[in-house]
Design an enzyme around this catalytic site. Structure first.
Site, PDB file in Angstrom:
ATOM      1  CB  SER A   1      35.897  38.651  50.494  1.00  0.00           C
ATOM      2  OG  SER A   1      35.661  40.294  49.936  1.00  0.00           O
TER       3      SER A   1
ATOM      4  CG  HIS B   1      38.569  37.948  47.572  1.00  0.00           C
ATOM      5  ND1 HIS B   1      39.217  37.556  46.060  1.00  0.00           N
ATOM      6  CD2 HIS B   1      37.824  38.907  47.083  1.00  0.00           C
ATOM      7  CE1 HIS B   1      38.303  37.913  45.096  1.00  0.00           C
ATOM      8  NE2 HIS B   1      37.546  39.028  45.878  1.00  0.00           N
TER       9      HIS B   1
ATOM     10  CG  ASP C   1      36.540  42.146  47.024  1.00  0.00           C
ATOM     11  OD1 ASP C   1      36.609  41.711  45.745  1.00  0.00           O
ATOM     12  OD2 ASP C   1      35.748  41.855  47.954  1.00  0.00           O
TER      13      ASP C   1
ATOM     14  CG  HIS D   1      38.214  40.885  42.566  1.00  0.00           C
ATOM     15  ND1 HIS D   1      36.741  40.366  42.794  1.00  0.00           N
ATOM     16  CD2 HIS D   1      37.966  41.089  41.017  1.00  0.00           C
ATOM     17  CE1 HIS D   1      36.025  40.318  41.778  1.00  0.00           C
ATOM     18  NE2 HIS D   1      36.922  40.837  40.923  1.00  0.00           N
TER      19      HIS D   1
ATOM     20  CG  MET E   1      35.828  44.246  40.781  1.00  0.00           C
ATOM     21  SD  MET E   1      34.653  43.927  42.384  1.00  0.00           S
ATOM     22  CE  MET E   1      36.073  43.704  43.516  1.00  0.00           C
TER      23      MET E   1
ATOM     24  CG  MET F   1      32.734  38.685  39.049  1.00  0.00           C
ATOM     25  SD  MET F   1      33.440  38.797  40.656  1.00  0.00           S
ATOM     26  CE  MET F   1      32.015  39.251  41.473  1.00  0.00           C
TER      27      MET F   1
ATOM     28  CG  ASP G   1      34.269  37.510  44.450  1.00  0.00           C
ATOM     29  OD1 ASP G   1      33.567  37.258  45.440  1.00  0.00           O
ATOM     30  OD2 ASP G   1      35.061  38.235  43.928  1.00  0.00           O
TER      31      ASP G   1
HETATM   32  C1  DX5 Z   1      31.737  41.661  45.042  1.00  0.00           C
HETATM   33  C2  DX5 Z   1      33.211  41.208  45.362  1.00  0.00           C
HETATM   34  C3  DX5 Z   1      33.214  40.154  46.365  1.00  0.00           C
HETATM   35  C4  DX5 Z   1      32.317  40.449  47.836  1.00  0.00           C
HETATM   36  C5  DX5 Z   1      31.901  39.008  47.928  1.00  0.00           C
HETATM   37  O1  DX5 Z   1      31.927  42.668  44.111  1.00  0.00           O
HETATM   38  O2  DX5 Z   1      34.110  40.971  44.314  1.00  0.00           O
HETATM   39  O3  DX5 Z   1      34.543  39.680  46.478  1.00  0.00           O
HETATM   40  O4  DX5 Z   1      33.310  40.669  48.739  1.00  0.00           O
HETATM   41  O5  DX5 Z   1      30.941  39.410  49.235  1.00  0.00           O
HETATM   42  P1  DX5 Z   1      29.870  38.479  49.428  1.00  0.00           P
HETATM   43  O6  DX5 Z   1      30.522  37.017  49.962  1.00  0.00           O
HETATM   44  O7  DX5 Z   1      29.118  38.881  50.696  1.00  0.00           O
HETATM   45  O8  DX5 Z   1      28.892  37.899  48.294  1.00  0.00           O
HETATM   46 ZN    ZN Z   2      35.945  39.878  44.959  1.00  0.00          ZN
END
Ligand code: DX5
Ligand code: ZN
Length: 219
Positions: A9, A34, A36, A67, A69, A138, A176
């Site tokens: 990510s 990935h 975000d 992803h 969001m 999640m 994730d």
């Molecule tokens: C959080 C994101 C994740 C994030 C994970 O809302 O969807 O993809 O980048 O980060 P880490 O691995 O630092 O928890």
């Molecule tokens: Zn994510």
């Protein structure tokens, strides 16, 4: 246990040298990136949009799973497809007409992913499970990197694993949030096959290569 796939990510990357960081995770064996996308409405944070995705697309051959969001993701599916996404992941909680949204992603020729938040039960996936290539569970509440893995999501991962196997599907099961060498084995034992990792890769004091190795082969 089969070797997990790693989706690095870039949220945790150093954006002043994003190209180098992307190259480093590719060399270290990341299976994909990935990305975000956060809109400040579906989640409290704002990250980046298609412009950054397009730049990353030019900098790497790795597939870009995206992803979303964002509220009402239908509005932006084409934009992210054009920018170079290989897979679009939408939230059950953000899409008003999930079935149609998934059909539209398929029609764009992309891999289809669906994500569920920690408080959403796995049952919500039943009507659409055979339509998707990937389920993303999640393991933190979405919106920020660097949060603590929620152990209470583990039974849900196992439920979804059972459902996928029962139906004889090849669906990938991805986790994730808060994934590191300590939490990855728990998620994998529960039935996950793909690990998203941000902080544990880009923020590791051991460096990207070692961090990736520890995720793939936890001891
Ligand atoms: C959080 C994101 C994740 C994030 C994970 O809302 O969807 O993809 O980048 O980060 P880490 O691995 O630092 O928890
Ligand atoms: Zn994510």
């Amino acid at each position: 246990m089969v070797e997990p796939k790693i989706a690095a990510s870039i949220l945790a990357a150093d954006f002043t040298r994003l190209g180098e960081q992307v190259e480093a995770v590719a060399t270290a064996g990341a299976d994909r990136l990935h990305l975000d996308i956060m809109d400040g409405i579906f989640v409290p944070n704002i990250s980046f949009g298609p412009l950054v995705l397009q730049a990353v697309f030019k900098a790497t051959k790795l597939p870009l799973e995206t992803h979303l969001m964002i509220d009402q993701p239908d509005r932006y599916l084409e934009d992210f497809a054009k920018a170079g996404a290989s897979c679009l992941i939408v939230h059950t909680e953000g899409a008003n007409h999930l079935h149609r949204t998934l059909e539209r992603i398929r029609a764009l020729g992309l891999k289809v992913g669906v994500a569920i938040n920690p408080a959403t039960p796995s049952l919500i996936l039943d009507p659409i499970l055979d339509m998707v290539d990937l389920v993303l569970v999640m393991t933190v509440n979405p919106g920020f990197g660097g949060q603590k893995f929620l152990d209470r999501t583990l039974p849900k991962i196992t439920e979804i694993r059972k459902r996928i196997d029962h139906l004889g599907l090849k669906t990938e099961l991805e986790v994730d949030g808060g994934i590191d060498p300590a939490t990855a084995p728990k998620a994998l034992s529960a039935g996950a096959t793909v690990l998203v990792a941000g902080s544990a890769v880009f923020g590791s004091p051991l460096g990207i290569a070692k961090a990736m190795e520890l995720l793939k082969y936890p001891r």
